[in-house]
Design a protein around this motif. Structure first.
Motif, PDB file in Angstrom:
ATOM      1  N   GLY A 176       1.310   2.837  -3.386  1.00  0.00           N
ATOM      2  CA  GLY A 176       0.306   3.868  -3.131  1.00  0.00           C
ATOM      3  C   GLY A 176       0.879   5.276  -3.169  1.00  0.00           C
ATOM      4  O   GLY A 176       0.270   6.186  -3.731  1.00  0.00           O
ATOM      5  N   ARG A 196      -4.095   4.062   4.605  1.00  0.00           N
ATOM      6  CA  ARG A 196      -4.286   4.327   6.034  1.00  0.00           C
ATOM      7  C   ARG A 196      -4.643   3.037   6.773  1.00  0.00           C
ATOM      8  O   ARG A 196      -4.217   2.817   7.897  1.00  0.00           O
ATOM      9  CB  ARG A 196      -5.406   5.350   6.193  1.00  0.00           C
ATOM     10  N   LEU A 203     -10.081   8.811  -6.885  1.00  0.00           N
ATOM     11  CA  LEU A 203      -9.038   7.779  -6.900  1.00  0.00           C
ATOM     12  C   LEU A 203      -8.106   7.954  -5.694  1.00  0.00           C
ATOM     13  O   LEU A 203      -7.767   7.000  -4.990  1.00  0.00           O
ATOM     14  CB  LEU A 203      -8.256   7.905  -8.202  1.00  0.00           C
ATOM     15  N   ARG A 254      -7.375   5.717   1.555  1.00  0.00           N
ATOM     16  CA  ARG A 254      -8.066   4.944   2.586  1.00  0.00           C
ATOM     17  C   ARG A 254      -7.378   3.591   2.794  1.00  0.00           C
ATOM     18  O   ARG A 254      -7.159   3.157   3.922  1.00  0.00           O
ATOM     19  CB  ARG A 254      -9.517   4.747   2.156  1.00  0.00           C
ATOM     20  N   ALA A 255      -7.015   2.936   1.693  1.00  0.00           N
ATOM     21  CA  ALA A 255      -6.341   1.635   1.813  1.00  0.00           C
ATOM     22  C   ALA A 255      -4.953   1.804   2.445  1.00  0.00           C
ATOM     23  O   ALA A 255      -4.515   0.966   3.230  1.00  0.00           O
ATOM     24  CB  ALA A 255      -6.228   0.974   0.445  1.00  0.00           C
ATOM     25  N   ARG A 280       1.286   6.247  -6.790  1.00  0.00           N
ATOM     26  CA  ARG A 280       0.006   6.551  -7.452  1.00  0.00           C
ATOM     27  C   ARG A 280      -0.556   7.894  -6.975  1.00  0.00           C
ATOM     28  O   ARG A 280      -1.184   8.625  -7.727  1.00  0.00           O
ATOM     29  CB  ARG A 280      -0.999   5.432  -7.181  1.00  0.00           C
ATOM     30  N   PRO A 298       0.820  -1.220   0.000  1.00  0.00           N
ATOM     31  CA  PRO A 298       0.000   0.000   0.000  1.00  0.00           C
ATOM     32  C   PRO A 298       0.849   1.264   0.000  1.00  0.00           C
ATOM     33  O   PRO A 298       0.519   2.246  -0.666  1.00  0.00           O
ATOM     34  CB  PRO A 298      -0.802  -0.104   1.297  1.00  0.00           C
ATOM     35  N   GLU A 348      -9.678   6.695  -2.528  1.00  0.00           N
ATOM     36  CA  GLU A 348      -9.702   5.232  -2.396  1.00  0.00           C
ATOM     37  C   GLU A 348      -8.333   4.691  -2.029  1.00  0.00           C
ATOM     38  O   GLU A 348      -8.187   3.836  -1.163  1.00  0.00           O
ATOM     39  CB  GLU A 348     -10.179   4.595  -3.715  1.00  0.00           C
ATOM     40  N   VAL A 349      -7.305   5.191  -2.722  1.00  0.00           N
ATOM     41  CA  VAL A 349      -5.945   4.717  -2.431  1.00  0.00           C
ATOM     42  C   VAL A 349      -5.541   5.154  -1.027  1.00  0.00           C
ATOM     43  O   VAL A 349      -4.987   4.367  -0.251  1.00  0.00           O
ATOM     44  CB  VAL A 349      -4.950   5.245  -3.492  1.00  0.00           C
TER      45      VAL A 349
END
Lengths: 286, 646
Positions: free
Chosen positions: B586, B620, B611, B617-618, B589, B582, B614-615
């Motif tokens: 992440g 974190r 986008l 959140r993952a 990205r 991530p 979403e990234v």
């Protein structure tokens, strides 16, 4: 698979798994409990013979009261824990992790990756055509195995297998940092100039095909690799008296690669250079 | 362990640098396998090293520093020699050497000019500074210009740091330098003139802040002759004012003098600690309500008690002085202005948790703090305030400084342990927590500089009086690092509970304030109309933000916000260790999406913002450590609170 291995009896830990009572021996992970309960949690960097590095984060689950998600592969079950494996939050992280991975490396030879990408509705393309990829040419610098960085997810399994967990050769390590981190030998030299002893145990544990036998690599390049047509025969290595098990993968009456059963209590899938690569004499028909 | 070494040999200079740290090799096996001329009869019968050598693996990072300080980069021969001396596999050592940004495994000039390009400096013209410096120092100048993350000199932005490799200055430096020159001249063709001149010039550093291109170039050509840095007290606008607690000695005492420290109340807290006993000290710290000032706000008393009660021994104390959060420089000012207070506080902490050894992990970019703390430790040792019998109380405690080498992640507590132990500075998974298995797998209490220094007033004024400062849940005084668009940037001390507006009032709030970055790159932005946010842990939490490490970076409306956000994203991409997916992918990205929308707003940016959410959140939820978990905070707050890209 059972969560209760044979051996010295251990205390049982009771906790809640998706609302159901679960009992696992002390020291078992959440993943062990999930598998015993028949739950399918996706895993990439977890391996059956190594201590997981929990680096891929695709197996994350929700533990009640925790600020972040926990990797099921390495978080040990604790008494009274409340674990939920299939919440929206866990599924979201798995989806994004699969997207991040699939957009940066080639998962085409990773078992079950395509299935999980479909299940979690991951869309690796949505980062756009310019999303950074690893994008490196395979390194072919010896006759035994090939390193294809474009498929490497940096799961650390090869490093652990080469290092203190199995082989104790310490020929490879993660070098660099961040997105530029790579698995490499000292000074990023060719394998032939390194401490590598060609046991192939790194190839044995690689979950994505980033490390592959030269034979397999060449056949894939030529389009002749066909796993459906292969037979697997497990036999005993004839080189020395240890008695390691070899699994010969045979296609068209030729040995195409050699692996070793991971449930063998002595070798756990490990071999030496002779057992792993020294098979040409068997099929020398001159 | 089956170790394989290549046949590359160190130069005499590299060998001297390593031997100066580790002592002369005990056996020919350690020097160069196959070098028959130096082998003795004994060497043919056994090889010394083995476990004893492996247990010195924690000297790998100091060894890499020794070579890098001397030559400017780490060659194959030097790395292999160091590995032989410590029986570390070369692949692992290579992995460690390539982890840190201050090291290079490729030839480079002996002089490196680090120009800070981080948030505070970016707002003060670091781009122009870089361009000016690069215009003057082209290829062949013998100086390598490197863009650097935050150098911790935010109050004097824009900042630059010169590091020139060379022989250690001292009585034996001349002899070492001479032989190094002969070898360097022969084999150092790739490095050119820079390498040959190393031997005549001693190792030197220079800090230039605020920097102009002319001053930076001048300092790079002769760092030993650069103007001395202004006193640390100039970073404390309140210096000398009555009512200060943590900063009261800064600008008042001579940071090089133990006597001066003692005449200003130094070492009274340690005496009180010995009166109270370890459990009594922990009780005072707990009753005072002290929580960690590094950003996580964990109760210090709880941590100390948990460490002290572990049956496994030895216990360790680690002081986290790897302050690398962009916008943070309070620990530097404390260490430079009042170094003995940290030494005293570490001694008290070590006594409380039952440790006999304290590691002070100092970020590599703080040369003056290194020098002053080194002096303070030496003086304290000479006077019996460190060593086998501290203050004659029968308690043994000593402190070792470990230098970081440019890696923000090493401020994460478990990554810091790995870094000290000679591994890559990657965070470990928790549990087990450091109080149970920390440094070298032993129970460890780790605190940052500001947290430790708070222990002194707790013991001298008593827990009750200390807890009366601040609010009920955030007790005591707090340091804030104010930088950016204010009239008087610097470190401010205020009791918890003062508002953001009051703090900015002291520092000279600009008319055209647009936003404030609270807590650094891992923190969040607040709007210019949110000046009544109380500066407490609970108050900032209620306002949906965080106090973090105490960064208050003011941004006026002349600073382009998208550029700042991009810089924050770049920072996290550069500083991610790369261990977990991530964070490793992440952060890349996130930066890509911010590049795409740098010039866009409204509907054109909406897709990429979704986008990013979403990234983020993952990241974190699923990252291993705080770096990945907080990498999206600042950008998210800029979108939600400031309406960036609307």
């Amino acid at each position: 698979m059972t969560a209760i291995p044979l051996g010295v009896p251990r205390r049982l830990v009771e906790f809640t798994l998706d609302g159901q009572e679960a009992r696992v021996p002390e020291g078992a992970t959440i993943l062990d409990a999930c598998r015993a309960a028949g739950k399918d949690i996706p895993t990439l960097c977890q391996g059956d013979t190594l201590t997981p590095k929990n680096a891929c984060r695709v197996c994350v689950v929700e533990v009640e009261g925790a600020r972040t998600l926990a990797p099921a592969c390495s978080r040990k079950a604790e008494a009274g824990m409340e674990v939920r494996t299939d919440t929206e939050r866990a599924r979201h992280s798995r989806k994004v992790v699969l997207e991040l991975l699939a957009s940066s490396v080639n998962l085409s030879t990773t078992p079950r990756a395509a299935e999980w990408i479909k299940e979690y509705e991951a869309k690796p393309d949505r980062f756009g055509p310019d999303a950074a990829r690893v994008d490196e040419e395979p390194r072919v610098d010896n006759d035994l195995y090939v390193r294809d960085y474009d498929k490497c997810i940096l799961c650390y399994k090869c490093v652990d297998a080469c290092g203190d967990q199995w082989q104790n050769t310490f020929a490879i390590s993660v070098v660099g940092r961040g997105f530029d981190a790579r698995i490499a030998v000292e000074h990023d030299a060719p394998l032939t100039d390194s401490a590598c002893v060609y046991c192939g145990n790194c190839v044995e544990v690689c979950p994505t095909g980033a490390l592959s036998f030269k034979s397999e690599f060449d056949m894939r390049a030529a389009g002749t690799w066909n796993e459906a047509e292969q037979t697997e025969t497990t036999t005993v290595c004839a080189y020395c008296g240890v008695g390691c098990n070899l699994t010969l993968h045979v296609q068209d009456n030729e040995i195409v690669k050699v692996t070793s059963p991971h449930d063998n209590p002595v070798t756990h899938g490990n071999l030496c250079i002779k057992g792993r690569f020294g098979y040409q004499h068997v099929q020398n028909r001159d | 362990m089956d170790l394989h070494f290549g046949d590359s040999k160190p130069t005499d200079e590299e060998r001297e640098a390593v031997d100066a740290l580790l002592g002369p090799p005990g056996s020919a096996w350690e020097t160069a396998f196959g070098d028959a001329a130096v082998r003795s009869d004994a060497d043919l019968r056994w090889a010394r090293g083995g476990r004893a050598a492996r247990e010195r693996r924690d000297l790998l990072l100091p060894g890499l520093h020794a070579v890098n300080d001397r030559v400017g980069w780490i060659s194959e021969g030097a790395l292999d020699y160091l590995c032989r001396r410590l029986t570390v596999p070369p692949a692992e050592a290579y992995g460690v050497a390539t982890f840190y940004s201050m090291f290079s495994v490729k030839p480079r000039p002996a002089t490196v000019l680090h120009v800070c390009t981080d948030v505070a400096c970016a707002a003060k013209g670091s781009a122009e500074l870089c361009a000016g410096v690069e215009g003057r120092l082209g290829p062949g100048s013998g100086v390598s210009v490197e863009r650097s993350p935050c150098l911790g000199l935010c109050e004097r932005a824009p900042a630059a740091l010169v590091v020139r490799a060379g022989a250690a200055s001292g009585p034996d430096a001349a002899a070492g330098g001479g032989s190094g020159a002969a070898v360097g001249g022969g084999s150092g063709a790739a490095v050119g003139a820079g390498h040959g001149s190393v031997a005549e010039k001693p190792y030197a550093t220079a800090v230039i802040a605020p920097a102009t291109p002319e001053a930076a170039v001048l300092a790079a050509s002769a760092p030993e002759a650069a103007e001395p840095e202004p006193a640390a007290s100039l970073a404390v606008p309140q210096a000398g004012q009555p009512g200060l607690t943590l900063l009261r000695r800064i600008g008042v005492v001579d940071p090089a003098s133990l006597d001066d420290y003692r005449s200003h109340g130094g070492y009274t807290a340690l005496r009180r600690a010995f009166e109270l006993g370890p459990a009594g000290v922990i009780r005072e710290v707990t009753d005072a309500g002290l929580v960690g000032r590094g950003g996580a706000a964990f109760p210090t008393g709880v941590k100390w008690k948990a460490t002290a009660s572990q049956p496994d021994h030895p216990h360790h104390l680690v002081c986290n002085a790897d302050e690398s959060e962009p916008g943070t420089f309070k620990d530097r000012v404390l260490m430079e202005g009042d170094p003995y207070s940290l030494i005293e506080a570490m001694t008290i902490a070590g006594y409380a948790v039952g440790a006999h050894k304290g590691y002070l992990y100092l970020r590599g970019e703080y040369p003056r703090a290194l020098q002053l703390l080194g002096n303070a430790i030496e003086q304290a040792r000479a006077r019996g305030l460190l060593g086998d019998d501290v203050l004659g109380q029968g308690y043994a405690f000593d402190i070792e400084i470990r230098r970081g080498a440019g890696a923000y992640i090493c401020g994460e507590e478990t990554a810091l342990f790995n870094s000290i132990e000679g591994y890559r500075g990657e965070p470990r998974s928790k549990p087990p927590f450091p109080v149970e298995k920390g440094l070298f797998g032993k129970p460890t209490a780790e605190n940052n500089v500001e947290t430790l220094v708070n222990v002194l007033p707790i013991l001298t004024m008593g827990a009750e009086a200390y807890a009366a400062i601040g609010t009920e849940k955030s007790t005591g005084p707090k340091l804030f690092c104010v930088s950016g668009s204010v009239e008087r940037p610097g470190i401010y001390e205020l009791p918890f509970g003062a508002t953001l507006g009051e703090l900015l009032g002291l520092a000279g709030k600009p008319e055209n304030l647009r936003a404030v970055l609270l807590g650094g790159a891992a923190g969040g932005f607040v709007r210019a109309d949110e000046m009544d946010i109380p500066l407490t842990f609970e108050g900032t939490r209620a306002a949906g933000t965080t106090l973090g490490s105490g960064v208050v970076l003011a941004i006026d409306d002349t600073v382009p916000l998208p550029r700042i956000l991009l810089r924050i994203a770049e920072f996290f991409r550069d500083e991610s260790c790369g261990q977990c997916v991530p964070c490793r992918v992440g952060t890349v990205r996130q930066e890509e999406a911010l590049h795409r929308i740098a010039e866009r707003t409204g509907a054109a940016a909406a897709g990429d913002i979704a986008l990013l959410r979403e990234v983020g959140r993952a990241m974190r939820d699923a990252s291993i450590c705080g770096l990945g978990q907080t990498a999206w905070n600042a950008v998210e707050s800029a979108i939600d609170r400031l309406g960036a890209y609307e």
